[in-house]
Design a protein around this motif. Sequence first.
Motif, short mmCIF file in Angstrom:
data_model
loop_
_atom_site.label_atom_id
_atom_site.label_comp_id
_atom_site.label_asym_id
_atom_site.label_seq_id
_atom_site.Cartn_x
_atom_site.Cartn_y
_atom_site.Cartn_z
N ILE A 1 3.73 -1.36 15.73
CA ILE A 1 4.39 -0.23 15.06
C ILE A 1 4.73 -0.62 13.62
CG2 ILE A 1 6.37 1.32 15.04
CD1 ILE A 1 4.45 1.84 17.32
N TYR A 2 5.29 -1.82 13.46
CA TYR A 2 5.56 -2.31 12.10
C TYR A 2 4.27 -2.40 11.30
CZ TYR A 2 10.36 -3.62 13.36
OH TYR A 2 11.69 -3.59 13.74
N ALA A 3 3.23 -2.93 11.93
CA ALA A 3 1.96 -3.12 11.23
C ALA A 3 1.39 -1.79 10.74
CB ALA A 3 0.95 -3.82 12.15
N SER A 4 1.45 -0.78 11.59
CA SER A 4 0.94 0.54 11.22
C SER A 4 1.73 1.12 10.05
CB SER A 4 1.00 1.49 12.42
OG SER A 4 0.64 2.80 12.05
N PHE A 5 3.05 1.00 10.11
CA PHE A 5 3.90 1.55 9.05
C PHE A 5 3.66 0.83 7.73
CE2 PHE A 5 7.89 1.60 6.63
CZ PHE A 5 8.06 2.97 6.48
N ILE A 6 3.65 -0.49 7.77
CA ILE A 6 3.47 -1.25 6.52
C ILE A 6 2.09 -1.02 5.94
CG2 ILE A 6 3.43 -3.57 5.50
CD1 ILE A 6 5.49 -4.40 7.63
N ARG A 7 1.08 -0.90 6.81
CA ARG A 7 -0.28 -0.62 6.32
C ARG A 7 -0.32 0.73 5.60
NH1 ARG A 7 -2.56 -1.63 10.69
NH2 ARG A 7 -2.69 0.48 11.54
N SER A 8 0.33 1.74 6.16
CA SER A 8 0.37 3.06 5.52
C SER A 8 1.13 3.00 4.19
CB SER A 8 1.04 4.08 6.44
OG SER A 8 0.27 4.28 7.61
N ALA A 9 2.22 2.23 4.17
CA ALA A 9 2.98 2.07 2.93
C ALA A 9 2.15 1.36 1.86
CB ALA A 9 4.26 1.31 3.20
N THR A 10 1.45 0.32 2.27
CA THR A 10 0.62 -0.45 1.33
C THR A 10 -0.44 0.43 0.68
OG1 THR A 10 0.97 -2.47 2.62
CG2 THR A 10 -0.90 -2.45 1.09
N GLU A 11 -1.00 1.35 1.46
CA GLU A 11 -2.01 2.27 0.91
C GLU A 11 -1.45 3.12 -0.21
OE1 GLU A 11 -3.38 4.44 4.28
OE2 GLU A 11 -4.57 2.78 5.10
N LYS A 12 -0.13 3.35 -0.18
CA LYS A 12 0.54 4.14 -1.22
C LYS A 12 1.20 3.23 -2.27
CE LYS A 12 -0.03 8.38 0.42
NZ LYS A 12 -0.65 9.49 -0.34
N GLN A 13 0.87 1.94 -2.24
CA GLN A 13 1.42 0.95 -3.17
C GLN A 13 2.95 0.83 -3.02
OE1 GLN A 13 -0.36 2.45 -6.88
NE2 GLN A 13 -1.77 0.71 -6.81
N ILE A 14 3.40 0.90 -1.78
CA ILE A 14 4.81 0.72 -1.46
C ILE A 14 4.95 -0.57 -0.66
CG2 ILE A 14 6.80 1.67 -0.22
CD1 ILE A 14 5.42 4.45 -0.56
N ILE A 15 5.85 -1.45 -1.07
CA ILE A 15 6.08 -2.67 -0.31
C ILE A 15 7.23 -2.44 0.67
CG2 ILE A 15 5.24 -4.11 -2.20
CD1 ILE A 15 8.19 -4.99 -2.61
N VAL A 16 7.23 -3.23 1.74
CA VAL A 16 8.29 -3.14 2.76
C VAL A 16 8.95 -4.50 2.88
CG1 VAL A 16 8.85 -2.59 5.15
CG2 VAL A 16 6.99 -1.35 3.99
N GLU A 17 10.28 -4.51 2.76
CA GLU A 17 11.06 -5.73 2.91
C GLU A 17 11.80 -5.69 4.24
OE1 GLU A 17 13.59 -6.17 -0.50
OE2 GLU A 17 11.93 -5.95 -1.92
#
Length: 408
Positions: A190-206
Motif C-alpha cells: 500500500i505504501y509502495a503504490s502510494f509513493i509510486r503515484s506521488a513520485t509520478e507527480k514529482q512529490i516526495i513522501v517522508e
Amino acid sequence: MRKLLFCMLAITLSLGICLPNVSASPIRVTVDGHDVAFPDEPPYVDKTSNRTMVPAKFVSEKLGAKVKWNGALNQIAFMYKNDTVNLGIGDNYAQVNGKTVTFGGGATVKNGRTMIPLRFISEIFHADVDWQPEHNQVNITTSVKNVQKGTWMWDSKLIERDQEKIINFASDNGVASIYLQIDRDIAPEIYASFIRSATEKQIIVEALAGRPEWAYKTKQDEIKKFMTWVKSYNASVGGEESFAGLHFDIEPYLLAGWKTDNKAVLESWMDNLRLIEKETKGSGLKITLDVPYWLNTVKVPGTEYSFSAWLLEKFDCLVIMDYRNFALGKNGIVENANAMMREASTLNKEVIVAVETAKSLESDRASFYSKSSEAMEIELQAAHKKLSRYSSYAGFAIHDYISWAAMK
C-alpha cells in the motif's frame, strides 16, 4: 484560468517594463531574493521599446520553467507546469497552449543568446516585478502558488481508500512533500503504490513519526524500531517507491517535565537526537524535525548556544511550526521565522515555514481555520516576499492535509 492567462499576456506584453536608461551599469536581476547569474550576455534596456531584455534561459529556469530552442522553426518554447508558450524570433505574437496572443515586441537574438522581455517572462509565471532604480535592480518574486509546500498526513489509512484524491489535491496545490505517519499495520504494498503515484507527480513522501515521550532515553527502542522499519522497507522496494526521508515530530515541550526539570528533558532529548544522527548517517535519508518558532530562545544546557542552531548543525531541515494567520507585524509569521532563517542560512541548511489550518485552542490568531483559502494565500504571499531573501528558505508546510482540504 487559461483565459485569464491570455488576457494578462496580451495586456502586460503590450506595456512591457519601462526603465530609465541604465546602460552605464549592469542590471541586476533577482528571483525570490537570489541573484540570477548571466555568464555571457547580460540584461539590457532596448532603446526603441524601452523594455528590459533578459536571456530567456537563465531567468526562466530560475522561475522553474524548462526552455527549449527549436532551430528549424527559429522559435523558443517555455514549458511550465501545464502551460506551453512558443515565441518566434522577431514575431509580435506568441502561441500559448496553441492559441495566439499578440503583443508589441518579442524575442530577439543578441550575440547568440535569445533575449526575451522581462515582463513577458514574469507574467507567464504569475510573478511580481519590482524595479529599484537606486540599485539598478529588478526583483522578481514568484507567486506563492508556485512555491513548494509540504503537508502532514496523520491518518495513514487514507492512502488505502483515497490515494487518487490525495495525489490530485497535492498536485493541484503545489505540494512537493507529504509527511506520512507510519502505521506498521498497513501492508508495504500500500505504501509502495502510494509513493509510486506521488513520485509520478514529482512529490516526495517522508516517513513521519514521533510523540513528546520520544525525548526520553527510555523510548530509544521505539525510535530505533521506526528507523529500522523505514530502512528495511526502502531496501525492499525500488527507488520510485522509497521514502525520501525521516520526519520527526517529537515536541518535548508538551511534557510536564519541560517546566519542572527542563535541563533533564533537554539533555535526554539531545541524547536521542544523537542516536537518530548516528543511526541515519550514510542512509541517504533526509532528516527533518518539526520545531516551535521560539526554539532559538532555548539554550543548549550549560551554553549560550541556541538549541535550534544545534539541531541545524546535525540535521538537514527544520520545519518551524509558525502558527499565525497573519504574515507581517509583531508576532507574525515573518517576525517569528527570522531568527531561525538567519541561523540556517549561516549553516547552509533548510527551513520550512508551517502554518495551521485546523481549529486551534491557542488563539484566534494561530490558525487559518476560520478563514478562506484565498485569505491564507494572501498572507503566505506577503510572507513569501519577505522570507525569500534568505538562502535557507525552502517554502511552506500546511498543517494538515485533512483540514487544508476542507478549506478548499
